[in-house]
Design an enzyme around this catalytic site. Structure first.
Site, short mmCIF file in Angstrom:
data_model
loop_
_atom_site.label_atom_id
_atom_site.label_comp_id
_atom_site.label_asym_id
_atom_site.label_seq_id
_atom_site.Cartn_x
_atom_site.Cartn_y
_atom_site.Cartn_z
N ASP A 153 0.73 -0.99 0.09
CA ASP A 153 -0.19 0.00 0.27
C ASP A 153 0.99 0.77 -0.06
O ASP A 153 2.04 1.52 0.42
CB ASP A 153 -0.63 -0.29 1.59
CG ASP A 153 -2.06 1.60 1.03
OD1 ASP A 153 -2.47 1.38 0.12
OD2 ASP A 153 -2.59 1.33 2.56
N ASN A 202 1.81 3.39 -3.21
CA ASN A 202 2.23 4.62 -4.28
C ASN A 202 1.66 4.69 -4.52
O ASN A 202 2.32 6.22 -4.72
CB ASN A 202 1.93 2.79 -5.58
CG ASN A 202 2.79 1.49 -5.13
OD1 ASN A 202 3.42 1.41 -4.15
ND2 ASN A 202 2.28 0.66 -5.46
N ASN A 254 -10.17 -2.83 -6.81
CA ASN A 254 -9.44 -1.68 -8.07
C ASN A 254 -10.31 -1.35 -9.05
O ASN A 254 -9.19 -0.50 -9.18
CB ASN A 254 -8.47 -1.72 -7.90
CG ASN A 254 -7.15 -1.87 -7.11
OD1 ASN A 254 -6.37 -3.02 -5.98
ND2 ASN A 254 -7.73 -1.56 -5.58
#
Length: 252
Positions: A26, A28, A74
């Site tokens: 987690d 980025n 996502n």
């Protein structure tokens, strides 16, 4: 990858390391935003971090490394970002698969493949097929994965077996359901790490995490390296794992 060299087969003996480490990669986007860079650059640097961690995992004696690569949630992200993520996956497999194979890494994919683009499915299949006999490190890639969906799919399989008269519903227990998950032959994670400081599982390995130790680290994924992995393992080593029971007291 017909020109890939024969893979190595054995790793170092590090009995102090957890056998299975799972990582929620987690941060980025936040890493990139803090530097005034596009999110795509954060994802690219995240791939570099993954290369470091795969190498470090072998060096530290970890046998299984599971990474949360792309969540089934996502898909709600902007189409441009999804395109960037899929492009990175394509490049990672095309550029890194031969070296992973050479290093004795077995690639396993968990998650839903229905609905993925055909070339993505072909690359995932190629990665699994080429590396299927490797044994130094198993890299489990959770792609288009959601734990609730995985559990529901296992329940559907069992329901079909009952409906077809192949299973007595009275025989269904936790072990039975677990055997119908995506990778029942892979042991549950000993340690789950989440980067970026967030403290939740986000629909990742919820069944398998029943007795996992959770370590949350504040750094964003692109900055995660061997030292950070060693720090998480050191925290894991300080824990007393009880598996629902009590820690045995030593005689004084």
């Amino acid at each position: 990858m017909s020109n890939a060299a024969a893979p190595a087969t054995e790793g170092p003996d590090r009995s102090d390391a957890p056998a299975h480490v799972a990582i929620i990669m987690d941060g980025n986007g936040r890493w990139a935003a803090a530097r005034g860079l596009p999110r795509a650059e954060g994802h690219r640097r995240g791939v570099e971090a993954l290369r470091r961690v795969v190498r470090a995992s072998h060096e530290l004696g970890i046998r299984y490394l599971t990474i949360f690569s792309f969540s089934s949630e996502n898909w709600s992200r902007p189409a441009s970002e999804i395109g960037d993520l899929f492009g990175l996956l394509r490049r990672f497999i095309r550029n890194d698969l031969a070296s992973l194979h050479r290093d004795g890494v077995k690639v396993r994919i968990i998650g839903e493949r229905d609905g993925l683009e055909s070339d993505i499915c072909a690359l995932l299949n190629e990665a699994e097929e080429l590396t299927r006999d490797n044994s130094r490190l198993t890299l489990v890639v959770a792609f288009n994965y959601g734990s609730r969906q995985e559990i529901a799919k296992a329940a559907q399989k069992l329901a079909r077996e009952v409906a077809e008269g192949r299973r007595d519903p009275a025989t269904i227990d936790a072990e039975t359901l677990g055997a119908h998950l995506d990778a029942p032959d892979i042991p549950d994670p000993d340690l789950i790490i989440r980067t970026s400081g967030e403290q939740r599982l986000s629909n990742f390995l919820m069944w398998q995490a029943a007795y996992s130790e959770l370590v949350f680290v504040p750094i964003h994924w692109p900055d995660f390296d061997k030292a950070a992995l060693e720090g998480a393992i050191a925290e894991f080593a300080r824990r007393e794992r009880r598996f629902g029971g009590l820690v045995a007291k030593t005689a004084s």
